[in-house]
Design a protein around this motif. Structure first.
Motif, PDB file in Angstrom:
ATOM      1  N   PHE A  97       0.823  -1.205   0.000  1.00 48.95           N
ATOM      2  CA  PHE A  97       0.000   0.000   0.000  1.00 48.95           C
ATOM      3  C   PHE A  97       0.860   1.259   0.000  1.00 48.95           C
ATOM      4  CE2 PHE A  97      -4.494  -1.302   1.600  1.00 48.95           C
ATOM      5  CZ  PHE A  97      -4.524  -2.305   0.652  1.00 48.95           C
ATOM      6  N   PHE A  98       1.966   1.228   0.745  1.00 48.29           N
ATOM      7  CA  PHE A  98       2.790   2.435   0.814  1.00 48.29           C
ATOM      8  C   PHE A  98       3.429   2.742  -0.531  1.00 48.29           C
ATOM      9  CE2 PHE A  98       6.690   4.836   1.577  1.00 48.29           C
ATOM     10  CZ  PHE A  98       6.173   5.924   2.264  1.00 48.29           C
ATOM     11  N   VAL A  99       4.023   1.739  -1.163  1.00 43.73           N
ATOM     12  CA  VAL A  99       4.704   2.011  -2.430  1.00 43.73           C
ATOM     13  C   VAL A  99       3.695   2.397  -3.507  1.00 43.73           C
ATOM     14  CG1 VAL A  99       4.733  -0.354  -3.345  1.00 43.73           C
ATOM     15  CG2 VAL A  99       6.567   1.220  -3.940  1.00 43.73           C
ATOM     16  N   ALA A 100       2.490   1.830  -3.451  1.00 41.51           N
ATOM     17  CA  ALA A 100       1.459   2.240  -4.403  1.00 41.51           C
ATOM     18  C   ALA A 100       1.080   3.703  -4.193  1.00 41.51           C
ATOM     19  CB  ALA A 100       0.227   1.356  -4.259  1.00 41.51           C
ATOM     20  N   LEU A 101       0.970   4.118  -2.937  1.00 42.77           N
ATOM     21  CA  LEU A 101       0.612   5.503  -2.663  1.00 42.77           C
ATOM     22  C   LEU A 101       1.750   6.456  -3.014  1.00 42.77           C
ATOM     23  CD1 LEU A 101      -1.907   6.965  -1.672  1.00 42.77           C
ATOM     24  CD2 LEU A 101      -0.860   7.086   0.600  1.00 42.77           C
ATOM     25  N   VAL A 102       2.984   6.003  -2.901  1.00 43.40           N
ATOM     26  CA  VAL A 102       4.121   6.800  -3.365  1.00 43.40           C
ATOM     27  C   VAL A 102       3.930   7.135  -4.845  1.00 43.40           C
ATOM     28  CG1 VAL A 102       6.575   6.673  -3.977  1.00 43.40           C
ATOM     29  CG2 VAL A 102       5.843   6.078  -1.675  1.00 43.40           C
ATOM     30  N   GLY A 103       3.558   6.135  -5.625  1.00 40.79           N
ATOM     31  CA  GLY A 103       3.333   6.358  -7.053  1.00 40.79           C
ATOM     32  C   GLY A 103       2.196   7.313  -7.327  1.00 40.79           C
ATOM     33  N   ILE A 104       1.123   7.213  -6.522  1.00 41.03           N
ATOM     34  CA  ILE A 104      -0.018   8.115  -6.695  1.00 41.03           C
ATOM     35  C   ILE A 104       0.358   9.537  -6.330  1.00 41.03           C
ATOM     36  CG2 ILE A 104      -2.330   8.664  -5.829  1.00 41.03           C
ATOM     37  CD1 ILE A 104      -2.714   5.583  -5.487  1.00 41.03           C
ATOM     38  N   ALA A 105       1.007   9.712  -5.174  1.00 42.49           N
ATOM     39  CA  ALA A 105       1.413  11.055  -4.741  1.00 42.49           C
ATOM     40  C   ALA A 105       2.404  11.670  -5.721  1.00 42.49           C
ATOM     41  CB  ALA A 105       2.018  10.992  -3.345  1.00 42.49           C
ATOM     42  N   ALA A 106       3.268  10.825  -6.305  1.00 42.61           N
ATOM     43  CA  ALA A 106       4.285  11.329  -7.232  1.00 42.61           C
ATOM     44  C   ALA A 106       3.666  11.936  -8.485  1.00 42.61           C
ATOM     45  CB  ALA A 106       5.242  10.202  -7.621  1.00 42.61           C
ATOM     46  N   VAL A 107       2.519  11.411  -8.911  1.00 37.45           N
ATOM     47  CA  VAL A 107       1.852  11.945 -10.106  1.00 37.45           C
ATOM     48  C   VAL A 107       1.602  13.435  -9.963  1.00 37.45           C
ATOM     49  CG1 VAL A 107      -0.313  11.917 -11.412  1.00 37.45           C
ATOM     50  CG2 VAL A 107       0.796   9.763 -10.781  1.00 37.45           C
ATOM     51  N   TYR A 108       1.206  13.852  -8.770  1.00 33.29           N
ATOM     52  CA  TYR A 108       0.797  15.245  -8.561  1.00 33.29           C
ATOM     53  C   TYR A 108       1.965  16.164  -8.206  1.00 33.29           C
ATOM     54  CZ  TYR A 108      -3.418  12.513  -8.477  1.00 33.29           C
ATOM     55  OH  TYR A 108      -4.403  11.616  -8.809  1.00 33.29           O
ATOM     56  N   THR A 109       3.178  15.598  -8.131  1.00 27.77           N
ATOM     57  CA  THR A 109       4.371  16.440  -7.997  1.00 27.77           C
ATOM     58  C   THR A 109       4.841  16.939  -9.357  1.00 27.77           C
ATOM     59  OG1 THR A 109       5.985  14.635  -8.248  1.00 27.77           O
ATOM     60  CG2 THR A 109       5.125  15.048  -6.026  1.00 27.77           C
ATOM     61  N   GLY A 110       4.331  16.320 -10.434  1.00 27.76           N
ATOM     62  CA  GLY A 110       4.818  16.627 -11.772  1.00 27.76           C
ATOM     63  C   GLY A 110       6.058  15.836 -12.137  1.00 27.76           C
ATOM     64  N   HIS A 111       6.472  14.911 -11.252  1.00 26.68           N
ATOM     65  CA  HIS A 111       7.669  14.093 -11.490  1.00 26.68           C
ATOM     66  C   HIS A 111       7.317  12.633 -11.205  1.00 26.68           C
ATOM     67  CE1 HIS A 111      10.310  17.678 -11.724  1.00 26.68           C
ATOM     68  NE2 HIS A 111       9.466  18.170 -10.845  1.00 26.68           N
ATOM     69  N   ARG A 112       6.386  12.106 -11.960  1.00 29.21           N
ATOM     70  CA  ARG A 112       5.826  10.787 -11.683  1.00 29.21           C
ATOM     71  C   ARG A 112       6.844   9.669 -11.797  1.00 29.21           C
ATOM     72  NH1 ARG A 112       1.051  10.302 -15.176  1.00 29.21           N
ATOM     73  NH2 ARG A 112       1.108  12.569 -15.251  1.00 29.21           N
ATOM     74  N   ARG A 113       7.884   9.849 -12.595  1.00 25.34           N
ATOM     75  CA  ARG A 113       8.885   8.794 -12.768  1.00 25.34           C
ATOM     76  C   ARG A 113      10.091   8.978 -11.854  1.00 25.34           C
ATOM     77  NH1 ARG A 113       6.865   9.807 -17.843  1.00 25.34           N
ATOM     78  NH2 ARG A 113       5.931   7.997 -18.900  1.00 25.34           N
ATOM     79  N   SER A 114      10.534  10.221 -11.697  1.00 26.96           N
ATOM     80  CA  SER A 114      11.746  10.445 -10.900  1.00 26.96           C
ATOM     81  C   SER A 114      11.481  10.484  -9.402  1.00 26.96           C
ATOM     82  CB  SER A 114      12.428  11.746 -11.333  1.00 26.96           C
ATOM     83  OG  SER A 114      11.552  12.851 -11.203  1.00 26.96           O
ATOM     84  N   ALA A 115      10.329  10.998  -8.962  1.00 32.85           N
ATOM     85  CA  ALA A 115      10.068  11.102  -7.523  1.00 32.85           C
ATOM     86  C   ALA A 115      10.047   9.735  -6.830  1.00 32.85           C
ATOM     87  CB  ALA A 115       8.770  11.866  -7.270  1.00 32.85           C
ATOM     88  N   PRO A 116       9.388   8.700  -7.395  1.00 29.95           N
ATOM     89  CA  PRO A 116       9.427   7.390  -6.725  1.00 29.95           C
ATOM     90  C   PRO A 116      10.832   6.804  -6.634  1.00 29.95           C
ATOM     91  CG  PRO A 116       7.626   7.463  -8.300  1.00 29.95           C
ATOM     92  CD  PRO A 116       8.467   8.683  -8.545  1.00 29.95           C
ATOM     93  N   ALA A 117      11.738   7.257  -7.499  1.00 30.26           N
ATOM     94  CA  ALA A 117      13.104   6.748  -7.456  1.00 30.26           C
ATOM     95  C   ALA A 117      13.790   7.101  -6.147  1.00 30.26           C
ATOM     96  CB  ALA A 117      13.912   7.298  -8.635  1.00 30.26           C
ATOM     97  N   ALA A 118      13.371   8.197  -5.497  1.00 31.24           N
ATOM     98  CA  ALA A 118      13.938   8.560  -4.193  1.00 31.24           C
ATOM     99  C   ALA A 118      13.585   7.504  -3.163  1.00 31.24           C
ATOM    100  CB  ALA A 118      13.423   9.935  -3.760  1.00 31.24           C
ATOM    101  N   TYR A 119      12.335   7.038  -3.217  1.00 30.94           N
ATOM    102  CA  TYR A 119      11.929   5.952  -2.315  1.00 30.94           C
ATOM    103  C   TYR A 119      12.727   4.686  -2.611  1.00 30.94           C
ATOM    104  CZ  TYR A 119       9.378   1.908  -0.652  1.00 30.94           C
ATOM    105  OH  TYR A 119       9.073   0.704  -0.080  1.00 30.94           O
ATOM    106  N   ILE A 120      12.842   4.333  -3.883  1.00 30.71           N
ATOM    107  CA  ILE A 120      13.539   3.100  -4.258  1.00 30.71           C
ATOM    108  C   ILE A 120      14.992   3.132  -3.796  1.00 30.71           C
ATOM    109  CG2 ILE A 120      14.270   1.641  -6.180  1.00 30.71           C
ATOM    110  CD1 ILE A 120      11.246   1.616  -5.651  1.00 30.71           C
ATOM    111  N   ALA A 121      15.667   4.258  -4.033  1.00 31.40           N
ATOM    112  CA  ALA A 121      17.081   4.369  -3.654  1.00 31.40           C
ATOM    113  C   ALA A 121      17.259   4.245  -2.147  1.00 31.40           C
ATOM    114  CB  ALA A 121      17.649   5.697  -4.159  1.00 31.40           C
ATOM    115  N   ALA A 122      16.425   4.957  -1.379  1.00 25.93           N
ATOM    116  CA  ALA A 122      16.539   4.911   0.076  1.00 25.93           C
ATOM    117  C   ALA A 122      16.162   3.535   0.611  1.00 25.93           C
ATOM    118  CB  ALA A 122      15.659   5.986   0.699  1.00 25.93           C
ATOM    119  N   MET A 123      15.123   2.940   0.019  1.00 28.24           N
ATOM    120  CA  MET A 123      14.701   1.609   0.439  1.00 28.24           C
ATOM    121  C   MET A 123      15.814   0.592   0.239  1.00 28.24           C
ATOM    122  SD  MET A 123      13.669  -1.497  -0.998  1.00 28.24           S
ATOM    123  CE  MET A 123      13.269  -0.977  -2.660  1.00 28.24           C
TER     124      MET A 123
END
Length: 215
Positions: A50-76
């Protein structure tokens, strides 16, 4: 709304079926074993899913739908790697519950995150999710070797990135939530925040009862 509620219900109902790990309890011994374990691990627990799915949803509205989730992936992945070498973070389960509550609350509010706060939130909580994933690696035989660890990290990162992008695409394109204020996006936040609240209360229940009644 009906589509989102149906999707959420199906996700919860599917959790027991997803609990069958690709390796079926086999020890990880090869790169392929590590890869399969990494691919299967995020869908075993609905909290991570649920968390990673919501990361993807929230990222859409940052205008950086592909790069913003990468911050989560790298830290994870960093948290996972650190844990595999014995450097774990404290209170992982509590922080994972808080992560669902916090990000769920933000999305529920209908506010679009700007890029910098999004990166900080995604990466900060990503460290704790990764540390929890790393428990599986840390529990394996000391002689499992670098190929297993490499395969695990590749599989883990790839499948979570795909989940994040897929969730964002589904909410925006299939459910029509093109803005953070859209009801379907906010309902997704409500579902995750509700799960986070439940897990948070479950986490603090024991200490509270012990303090109050000496149990």
């Amino acid at each position: 709304m009906k589509k989102l509620l149906t999707f959420a219900g199906a996700s919860l109902a599917a959790t027991p079926a997803l609990a069958h790990h690709p390796l079926g309890g086999m020890p990880m011994e090869t790169f392929a074993h590590g890869l399969l374990s990494g691919v299967g691990h995020p869908v075993l627990g609905f909290d991570h899913l649920f968390f990673v799915a919501l990361v993807g949803i929230a990222a859409v509205y940052t205008g950086h739908r592909r790069s913003a989730p990468a911050a989560y992936i790298a830290a994870m992945l960093l948290g996972c790697l650190a844990m595999s070498f014995g450097f774990g973070l404290p209170a992982k389960e509590a922080m994972i519950a808080v992560s669902l509550l916090a990000l769920g609350g933000i999305v529920l509010s209908g506010r679009a995150l700007t890029l910098t706060p999004a990166l900080l939130i995604f990466a900060g909580f990503g460290l704790f999710h990764g540390s929890a994933f790393g428990d599986s690696i840390a529990g394996q035989e000391a002689a499992m070797g670098a190929p297993v660890l490499l395969g695990y990290l590749i599989g883990l990162g790839a499948v979570q990135y795909a989940i994040a992008l897929g969730a964002g695409w589904c909410v925006e394109r299939l459910l029509g939530a093109t803005e953070a204020q859209a009801m379907n996006a906010r309902l997704a936040g409500a579902v995750v925040a509700g799960v986070g609240l439940f897990l948070t209360l479950e986490t603090i229940e024991g200490p509270l009862l012990a303090a109050a009644f000496g149990i």
